[in-house]
Scaffold this motif. Structure first.
Motif, PDB file in Angstrom:
ATOM      1  N   UNK A  54       0.826  -1.218   0.000  1.00 53.23           N
ATOM      2  CA  UNK A  54       0.000   0.000   0.000  1.00 53.23           C
ATOM      3  C   UNK A  54       0.858   1.265   0.000  1.00 53.23           C
ATOM      4  N   UNK A  55       1.995   1.216   0.699  1.00 51.48           N
ATOM      5  CA  UNK A  55       2.748   2.462   0.930  1.00 51.48           C
ATOM      6  C   UNK A  55       3.830   2.755  -0.108  1.00 51.48           C
ATOM      7  N   UNK A  56       4.231   1.747  -0.865  1.00 48.26           N
ATOM      8  CA  UNK A  56       5.295   1.938  -1.859  1.00 48.26           C
ATOM      9  C   UNK A  56       4.968   3.147  -2.744  1.00 48.26           C
ATOM     10  N   UNK A  57       5.939   4.033  -2.887  1.00 51.16           N
ATOM     11  CA  UNK A  57       5.743   5.205  -3.743  1.00 51.16           C
ATOM     12  C   UNK A  57       4.997   6.338  -3.047  1.00 51.16           C
ATOM     13  N   UNK A  58       4.564   6.128  -1.793  1.00 51.84           N
ATOM     14  CA  UNK A  58       3.855   7.197  -1.084  1.00 51.84           C
ATOM     15  C   UNK A  58       4.841   7.950  -0.191  1.00 51.84           C
ATOM     16  N   UNK A  59       4.286   8.886   0.550  1.00 54.71           N
ATOM     17  CA  UNK A  59       5.075   9.706   1.453  1.00 54.71           C
ATOM     18  C   UNK A  59       5.367   8.948   2.760  1.00 54.71           C
ATOM     19  N   UNK A  60       4.738   7.791   2.938  1.00 63.34           N
ATOM     20  CA  UNK A  60       4.799   7.094   4.223  1.00 63.34           C
ATOM     21  C   UNK A  60       5.729   5.874   4.121  1.00 63.34           C
ATOM     22  N   UNK A  61       6.725   5.834   5.006  1.00 61.30           N
ATOM     23  CA  UNK A  61       7.633   4.680   5.040  1.00 61.30           C
ATOM     24  C   UNK A  61       7.070   3.640   6.009  1.00 61.30           C
ATOM     25  N   UNK A  62       7.663   2.457   6.026  1.00 61.95           N
ATOM     26  CA  UNK A  62       7.188   1.416   6.921  1.00 61.95           C
ATOM     27  C   UNK A  62       8.374   0.728   7.591  1.00 61.95           C
ATOM     28  N   UNK A  63       8.075   0.057   8.675  1.00 56.94           N
ATOM     29  CA  UNK A  63       9.153  -0.607   9.397  1.00 56.94           C
ATOM     30  C   UNK A  63       8.623  -1.634  10.370  1.00 56.94           C
ATOM     31  N   UNK A  64       9.560  -2.273  11.085  1.00 57.87           N
ATOM     32  CA  UNK A  64       9.220  -3.278  12.076  1.00 57.87           C
ATOM     33  C   UNK A  64       9.238  -2.685  13.477  1.00 57.87           C
ATOM     34  N   UNK A  65       8.788  -3.489  14.422  1.00 56.08           N
ATOM     35  CA  UNK A  65       8.727  -3.042  15.821  1.00 56.08           C
ATOM     36  C   UNK A  65       9.818  -3.681  16.669  1.00 56.08           C
ATOM     37  N   UNK A  66      10.548  -4.605  16.044  1.00 54.37           N
ATOM     38  CA  UNK A  66      11.570  -5.348  16.763  1.00 54.37           C
ATOM     39  C   UNK A  66      12.409  -6.039  15.700  1.00 54.37           C
ATOM     40  N   UNK A  67      13.580  -6.497  16.073  1.00 51.80           N
ATOM     41  CA  UNK A  67      14.448  -7.199  15.122  1.00 51.80           C
ATOM     42  C   UNK A  67      15.386  -8.092  15.918  1.00 51.80           C
ATOM     43  N   UNK A  68      15.818  -9.155  15.300  1.00 50.40           N
ATOM     44  CA  UNK A  68      16.781 -10.023  15.970  1.00 50.40           C
ATOM     45  C   UNK A  68      18.159  -9.364  15.981  1.00 50.40           C
ATOM     46  N   UNK A  69      18.932  -9.707  16.968  1.00 51.15           N
ATOM     47  CA  UNK A  69      20.329  -9.238  16.972  1.00 51.15           C
ATOM     48  C   UNK A  69      21.194 -10.095  16.056  1.00 51.15           C
ATOM     49  N   UNK A  70      20.650 -11.210  15.564  1.00 49.59           N
ATOM     50  CA  UNK A  70      21.404 -12.118  14.690  1.00 49.59           C
ATOM     51  C   UNK A  70      20.968 -11.943  13.246  1.00 49.59           C
ATOM     52  N   UNK A  71      21.853 -12.235  12.327  1.00 54.65           N
ATOM     53  CA  UNK A  71      21.503 -12.041  10.913  1.00 54.65           C
ATOM     54  C   UNK A  71      20.824 -13.259  10.280  1.00 54.65           C
ATOM     55  N   UNK A  72      21.178 -14.455  10.723  1.00 53.42           N
ATOM     56  CA  UNK A  72      20.502 -15.654  10.221  1.00 53.42           C
ATOM     57  C   UNK A  72      20.920 -16.808  11.115  1.00 53.42           C
ATOM     58  N   UNK A  73      20.236 -17.901  10.975  1.00 50.16           N
ATOM     59  CA  UNK A  73      20.634 -19.068  11.748  1.00 50.16           C
ATOM     60  C   UNK A  73      19.476 -19.719  12.452  1.00 50.16           C
ATOM     61  N   UNK A  74      19.804 -20.625  13.351  1.00 48.81           N
ATOM     62  CA  UNK A  74      18.788 -21.410  14.048  1.00 48.81           C
ATOM     63  C   UNK A  74      18.261 -20.618  15.243  1.00 48.81           C
TER      64      UNK A  74
END
Ligand code: PGA
Length: 252
Positions: A54-74
């Motif tokens: 919905x937001x692509x190309x609009x004035x509004x960006x989007x994001x997450x509320x949290x993220x892992x400290x690791x880049x990938x893995x189990x």
């Protein structure tokens, strides 16, 4: 002060496909004419794809509320910054007090999450803030300094160039009890001075948002304070007209 305004919505664990669609479309059309203020919504993971579409190309960006400290893995159940990048997220909230208090995220982990986001070119919105007990016992500045220092020590002062800070007093979140503009200003000024010890240029440039019961009817007086550059909005970001009015109030 040349800092542009910034308003980010934190939807927390709210929403449904149908409700989000309506809210996102209303926010896009209501923020079309905004100038000198950016806005974003931080949505639950399952809805990031919907926000992107919905937001692509609009004035509004989007994001997450949290993220892992690791880049990938189990790491069952975790979501990496690389994945958020894949979905076009420009921002991610790190160290929200609900994560710190309810899910035991300590300063070290918050700093690692901040660094992981940076490594994927996502702008972290670093939340800091004291509880009521800490404020009443005169420890607010010490608590906030410790939260900030953990990030500066791990990620380095230069990383603050591409980050946003949100001051969110825990006692004001979801309680309807907003910090007064002067209470918030005092802490924002303290945060800036703490950063200035390392680099005054970064301290002058960094956007510092206030969060905690910001509504359409109190946003303007908060954003009028010299060191308050916008807001991180919880409850009011779920109501299109409220969120749009808050974005408008951040125009300078
Ligand atoms: P609130 O939440 O606006 O509902 O107080 C702010 C936040 O937790 O980011």
């Amino acid at each position: 002060m040349g800092r542009a305004g910034f308003v980010a919505g934190n939807w927390k664990m709210h929403g449904s496909l149908a409700r989000n669609q309506e809210l996102l479309e209303a926010v896009v059309s209501g923020t079309r004419s905004l100038q000198n203020v950016s806005c974003a919504v931080c949505v639950p993971y399952p809805y990031i794809v919907q926000a992107q579409s919905v937001l692509e190309g609009s004035h509004v960006a989007w994001g997450g509320q949290n993220v892992s400290q690791y880049h990938h893995g189990a790491y069952t159940g975790e979501v990496s910054a690389d994945m958020l990048t894949d979905l076009g997220c420009r921002y991610v909230i790190v160290g929200h007090s609900e994560r710190r208090i309810l899910f035991g995220e300590e300063n070290r982990v918050v700093a690692e999450k901040f660094r992981a986001a940076q490594e994927c070119s996502i702008t972290p919105i670093l939340c800091v803030g004291e509880t009521l007990a800490q404020r009443e016992s005169g420890e607010a500045e010490q608590v906030i300094a410790t939260q900030l220092d953990a990030v500066i020590d791990l990620a380095g002062i230069e990383t603050l160039r591409h980050s946003v800070i949100a001051y969110e007093p825990v006692w004001a979140i979801g309680t309807g009890k907003t910090a007064t503009p002067q209470q918030a200003q005092d802490v924002h000024e303290f945060i800036r001075s703490r950063i200035a010890v390392h680099n005054s240029r970064i301290a002058g440039d960094i956007q510092i948002l206030y969060g905690g019961s910001v509504k359409a009817d109190n946003a303007r007086e908060l954003f009028a304070m010299p060191d308050i550059d916008g807001g991180l909005i919880g409850g009011a970001s779920l109501v299109a007209e409220e969120f749009i009015s808050i974005c408008l109030a951040a125009q300078n």
